[in-house]
Design an enzyme around this catalytic site. Structure first.
Site, PDB file in Angstrom:
ATOM      1  N   ASN A   1       0.878  -1.169   0.000  1.00 51.71           N
ATOM      2  CA  ASN A   1       0.000   0.000   0.000  1.00 51.71           C
ATOM      3  C   ASN A   1       0.919   1.223   0.000  1.00 51.71           C
ATOM      4  OD1 ASN A   1      -1.805   2.015   0.484  1.00 51.71           O
ATOM      5  ND2 ASN A   1      -2.783   1.028   2.250  1.00 51.71           N
TER       6      ASN A   1
ATOM      7  N   ARG B   1      -2.435  -2.090  -3.616  1.00 48.86           N
ATOM      8  CA  ARG B   1      -3.641  -1.291  -3.446  1.00 48.86           C
ATOM      9  C   ARG B   1      -3.544  -0.100  -4.400  1.00 48.86           C
ATOM     10  NH1 ARG B   1      -5.152   3.141   0.966  1.00 48.86           N
ATOM     11  NH2 ARG B   1      -7.292   3.415   0.325  1.00 48.86           N
TER      12      ARG B   1
ATOM     13  N   HIS C   1     -12.773   2.971  -0.465  1.00 46.59           N
ATOM     14  CA  HIS C   1     -12.828   1.940   0.589  1.00 46.59           C
ATOM     15  C   HIS C   1     -13.508   0.662   0.078  1.00 46.59           C
ATOM     16  CE1 HIS C   1     -12.942   5.253   3.951  1.00 46.59           C
ATOM     17  NE2 HIS C   1     -11.691   4.842   3.753  1.00 46.59           N
TER      18      HIS C   1
ATOM     19  N   HIS D   1     -18.037   2.043   7.282  1.00 50.34           N
ATOM     20  CA  HIS D   1     -16.582   1.997   7.477  1.00 50.34           C
ATOM     21  C   HIS D   1     -16.171   3.320   8.119  1.00 50.34           C
ATOM     22  CE1 HIS D   1     -12.320   1.055   6.156  1.00 50.34           C
ATOM     23  NE2 HIS D   1     -12.256   2.340   6.445  1.00 50.34           N
TER      24      HIS D   1
ATOM     25  N   GLY E   1     -10.729   8.227   7.635  1.00 51.82           N
ATOM     26  CA  GLY E   1     -11.658   8.420   6.516  1.00 51.82           C
ATOM     27  C   GLY E   1     -12.880   7.570   6.823  1.00 51.82           C
TER      28      GLY E   1
ATOM     29  N   ARG F   1     -12.138  15.463   7.275  1.00 55.88           N
ATOM     30  CA  ARG F   1     -12.910  15.903   6.096  1.00 55.88           C
ATOM     31  C   ARG F   1     -14.346  16.231   6.478  1.00 55.88           C
ATOM     32  NH1 ARG F   1     -11.166  10.762   3.383  1.00 55.88           N
ATOM     33  NH2 ARG F   1      -9.067  11.161   2.593  1.00 55.88           N
TER      34      ARG F   1
ATOM     35  N   ASP G   1      -9.424  12.057  17.066  1.00 55.50           N
ATOM     36  CA  ASP G   1      -9.395  10.715  17.647  1.00 55.50           C
ATOM     37  C   ASP G   1     -10.624  10.545  18.547  1.00 55.50           C
ATOM     38  OD1 ASP G   1      -8.887   8.427  19.301  1.00 55.50           O
ATOM     39  OD2 ASP G   1      -6.806   8.535  18.645  1.00 55.50           O
TER      40      ASP G   1
ATOM     41  N   ARG H   1     -11.359   8.470  20.744  1.00 58.19           N
ATOM     42  CA  ARG H   1     -11.063   8.221  22.174  1.00 58.19           C
ATOM     43  C   ARG H   1     -10.939   9.528  22.933  1.00 58.19           C
ATOM     44  NH1 ARG H   1      -6.494   4.136  20.249  1.00 58.19           N
ATOM     45  NH2 ARG H   1      -6.577   5.712  18.654  1.00 58.19           N
TER      46      ARG H   1
ATOM     47  N   GLY I   1     -11.469   1.658  12.550  1.00 61.88           N
ATOM     48  CA  GLY I   1     -11.049   2.103  13.891  1.00 61.88           C
ATOM     49  C   GLY I   1     -12.177   2.552  14.801  1.00 61.88           C
ATOM     50  N   VAL I   2     -13.018   3.467  14.334  1.00 59.74           N
ATOM     51  CA  VAL I   2     -14.124   3.955  15.152  1.00 59.74           C
ATOM     52  C   VAL I   2     -15.236   2.899  15.215  1.00 59.74           C
ATOM     53  CG1 VAL I   2     -15.898   5.746  15.372  1.00 59.74           C
ATOM     54  CG2 VAL I   2     -13.605   6.355  14.574  1.00 59.74           C
TER      55      VAL I   2
ATOM     56  N   GLU J   1     -15.175  -0.293  14.911  1.00 58.44           N
ATOM     57  CA  GLU J   1     -14.857  -1.510  15.655  1.00 58.44           C
ATOM     58  C   GLU J   1     -14.684  -1.261  17.147  1.00 58.44           C
ATOM     59  OE1 GLU J   1     -11.427  -3.352  13.747  1.00 58.44           O
ATOM     60  OE2 GLU J   1     -12.333  -2.959  11.795  1.00 58.44           O
ATOM     61  N   ASN J   2     -14.329  -0.017  17.493  1.00 61.65           N
ATOM     62  CA  ASN J   2     -13.949   0.243  18.887  1.00 61.65           C
ATOM     63  C   ASN J   2     -14.854   1.173  19.674  1.00 61.65           C
ATOM     64  OD1 ASN J   2     -11.318  -1.211  18.987  1.00 61.65           O
ATOM     65  ND2 ASN J   2     -10.862   0.188  17.310  1.00 61.65           N
TER      66      ASN J   2
ATOM     67  N   GLU K   1      -8.401  -5.234   4.998  1.00 57.04           N
ATOM     68  CA  GLU K   1      -8.193  -4.892   3.590  1.00 57.04           C
ATOM     69  C   GLU K   1      -7.000  -5.639   2.995  1.00 57.04           C
ATOM     70  OE1 GLU K   1      -8.769  -0.751   5.061  1.00 57.04           O
ATOM     71  OE2 GLU K   1      -9.349  -0.367   2.996  1.00 57.04           O
TER      72      GLU K   1
HETATM   73  P1  ADP Z   1      -7.491   4.885   8.831  1.00 58.68           P
HETATM   74  O1  ADP Z   1      -7.187   3.490   8.323  1.00 58.68           O
HETATM   75  O2  ADP Z   1      -8.569   5.599   8.064  1.00 58.68           O
HETATM   76  O3  ADP Z   1      -6.299   5.731   9.115  1.00 58.68           O
HETATM   77  P2  ADP Z   1      -8.482   3.509  11.195  1.00 58.68           P
HETATM   78  O4  ADP Z   1      -9.508   2.601  10.633  1.00 58.68           O
HETATM   79  O5  ADP Z   1      -7.239   2.927  11.732  1.00 58.68           O
HETATM   80  O6  ADP Z   1      -8.168   4.717  10.234  1.00 58.68           O
HETATM   81  O7  ADP Z   1      -9.198   4.363  12.364  1.00 58.68           O
HETATM   82  C1  ADP Z   1      -8.492   5.319  13.089  1.00 58.68           C
HETATM   83  C2  ADP Z   1      -9.446   6.006  14.057  1.00 58.68           C
HETATM   84  O8  ADP Z   1     -10.098   5.026  14.861  1.00 58.68           O
HETATM   85  C3  ADP Z   1      -8.776   6.918  15.047  1.00 58.68           C
HETATM   86  O9  ADP Z   1      -8.636   8.226  14.519  1.00 58.68           O
HETATM   87  C4  ADP Z   1      -9.728   6.919  16.233  1.00 58.68           C
HETATM   88  O10 ADP Z   1     -10.679   7.957  16.090  1.00 58.68           O
HETATM   89  C5  ADP Z   1     -10.454   5.610  16.101  1.00 58.68           C
HETATM   90  N1  ADP Z   1     -10.134   4.652  17.170  1.00 58.68           N
HETATM   91  C6  ADP Z   1      -9.116   3.776  17.203  1.00 58.68           C
HETATM   92  N2  ADP Z   1      -9.142   3.066  18.356  1.00 58.68           N
HETATM   93  C7  ADP Z   1     -10.223   3.504  19.058  1.00 58.68           C
HETATM   94  C8  ADP Z   1     -10.807   3.179  20.321  1.00 58.68           C
HETATM   95  N3  ADP Z   1     -10.288   2.240  21.104  1.00 58.68           N
HETATM   96  N4  ADP Z   1     -11.921   3.842  20.687  1.00 58.68           N
HETATM   97  C9  ADP Z   1     -12.461   4.801  19.909  1.00 58.68           C
HETATM   98  N5  ADP Z   1     -11.966   5.141  18.703  1.00 58.68           N
HETATM   99  C10 ADP Z   1     -10.863   4.516  18.280  1.00 58.68           C
END
Ligand code: ADP
Length: 400
Positions: free
Chosen positions: A11, A93, A182, A210, A214, A243, A284, A286, A332-333, A335-336, A386
């Site tokens: 990538n 990619r 995506h 997703h 992004g 964005r 972020d 978090r 990231g968001v 899933e978490n 991915e």
């Molecule tokens: P990309 O691949 O688009 O860079 P990711 O899918 O890795 O992004 O997501 C990154 C974002 O996920 C972070 O900016 C944050 O906002 C969010 N994130 C990651 N871990 C956590 C968590 N434990 N709790 C809440 N949000 C999280």
């Protein structure tokens, strides 16, 4: 058929290369790593072989060729060199495949020339992908290399979803339409969601959210994308980390005419200084949740705007699909961030959507349902992968 069983996934960004070497017999990672700050003085390489220690190196790397050579040296040190007969292919990619590339494609000179012709519609992404491909081909000219396009999954969108309602001649002359991005993630997650429901992908209607830095949503009917929230570029749609997502296009005229900003300044504002970061200074989730817990009003408003947009897309794609089997959260968001998931479906009981608080609070890397057992529509958390999707698409193409 090839007896080789490894695929290297690359990538390539403008100043970075992320890579993973996968064993296609079980999809396991043999090594993962990244090179950052290519061409910026001192570059940094972080490499982790399976079951081994993470290694970090700093050295000047003037370009992608130096970076890829450094990656090759790290892999070779683990007995996983690019010259190994076990390497079946390299999967790249590629962000923009336009209308021409609807599926993964073995890279030839002609294919590369076509990807170059797409640079005007993807000026930020395709040039770096092209440099990565050229470099990898120079290192292993004999090896099959495959381009896997972010846009490919969305090429099934019907014309009425893909076209902007602007003058047709102007749109066609400049290839202006909604391409979506995506796609590799939306393809993977919609399929895995169907699997989680015990359905064949061709039988499942899924809304995929997703939510990374992004963010994009898609409506997937029976395994085919019928709508997605990103457009000509990744700027359209959901509120993202930096964005704006959807905005009245006249805001840009206003910024030009009234605020006196240049095109580049407007571009930078909407892509880099908007979204969550523009609203509250943090992108972020978090950190935003932490600030909300402390009573921070700006963080609260940013969260509410983010969730409001998300909810609008869930409603819109529900209407587009007519029947929905599942809403899947990923990246990231997605899933978490349990509070985002909870807030996004709150009040949508009439649509059969609800989240079980206990299930939603579970932390896990596995695909899982978070809706109550009797829910009409499943709500799921499905971690995206991915790299695995790129590796699988690459391998199935060269292994036929
Ligand atoms: P990309 O691949 O688009 O860079 P990711 O899918 O890795 O992004 O997501 C990154 C974002 O996920 C972070 O900016 C944050 O906002 C969010 N994130 C990651 N871990 C956590 C968590 N434990 N709790 C809440 N949000 C999280």
């Amino acid at each position: 058929m090839t007896s080789a069983t490894r695929v290297l996934v690359l990538n390539s960004g403008s100043s970075s290369v992320k890579y993973q070497l996968l064993d296609m017999r079980d999809g396991s990672r043999l090594a993962v790593g990244l090179v950052e700050r290519i061409g910026e003085g001192t570059s940094r390489l972080v490499h982790t072989p399976a079951g081994g220690e993470r290694r970090e190196r700093s050295a000047p790397m003037a370009g992608h060729e130096a970076a890829l050579r450094a990656v090759a040296a790290e892999l070779a040190a683990d007995g996983l060199g690019l010259d190994s007969p076990d390497l079946a292919a390299i999967g790249h990619r590629v962000v923009h495949g336009g209308l021409r590339f609807t599926a993964p494609t073995v890279i030839t000179d002609e294919v590369l020339a076509e990807v170059e012709r797409l640079v005007p519609v993807a000026p930020l992404h395709n040039p770096a992908n092209i440099v990565g491909i050229r470099t990898a081909r120079a290192l292993r000219p004999d090896l099959p290399q495959v381009a896997v396009f972010d846009t490919a999954f969305h090429t099934t969108m019907p014309e009425y979803a893909a076209r902007y309602a602007i003058d047709t001649e102007t749109a066609d002359a400049h290839r202006i339409r909604r391409y979506g991005f995506h796609g590799t993630s939306h393809a993977y997650v919609s399929r895995e969601t169907a699997r989680l429901l015990g359905k064949d992908p061709s039988e499942a209607n899924v809304i995929v959210l997703h939510l990374g830095n992004g963010a994009s949503a898609s409506a997937v009917a029976g395994g085919r994308c019928v709508d997605t929230s990103m457009g000509l570029t990744p700027l359209e749609g959901l509120v993202m980390g930096t964005r704006s997502g959807d905005i009245d296009p006249a805001v840009t005229f206003h910024l030009r005419r009234v605020a006196g900003m240049s095109v580049d300044e407007v571009d930078e504002l909407l892509n880099k200084r908007s979204g969550l970061v523009g609203l509250c200074g943090d992108n972020d989730m978090r950190e935003i949740r932490r600030r909300i817990d402390e009573g921070d009003e700006r963080a609260r408003l940013a969260f509410d705007i983010y969730v409001h947009r998300l909810k609008k897309y869930i409603g819109a794609y529900y209407a587009v699909l007519g029947r929905v089997d599942a809403v899947a959260f990923t990246a990231g968001v997605g899933e978490n961030a349990a509070p985002v998931r909870e807030a996004a479906v709150e009040g949508l009981e009439q649509l059969g959507l609800a989240v079980d608080a206990e299930l939603n609070a579970v932390r896990s890397g596995e695909p899982r349902l978070i809706s109550p057992a009797d829910a009409r529509v499943a709500v799921a958390v499905v971690p995206t992968d991915e790299e695995l999707e790129i590796a699988q698409q690459t391998y199935s193409l060269v292994n036929n």
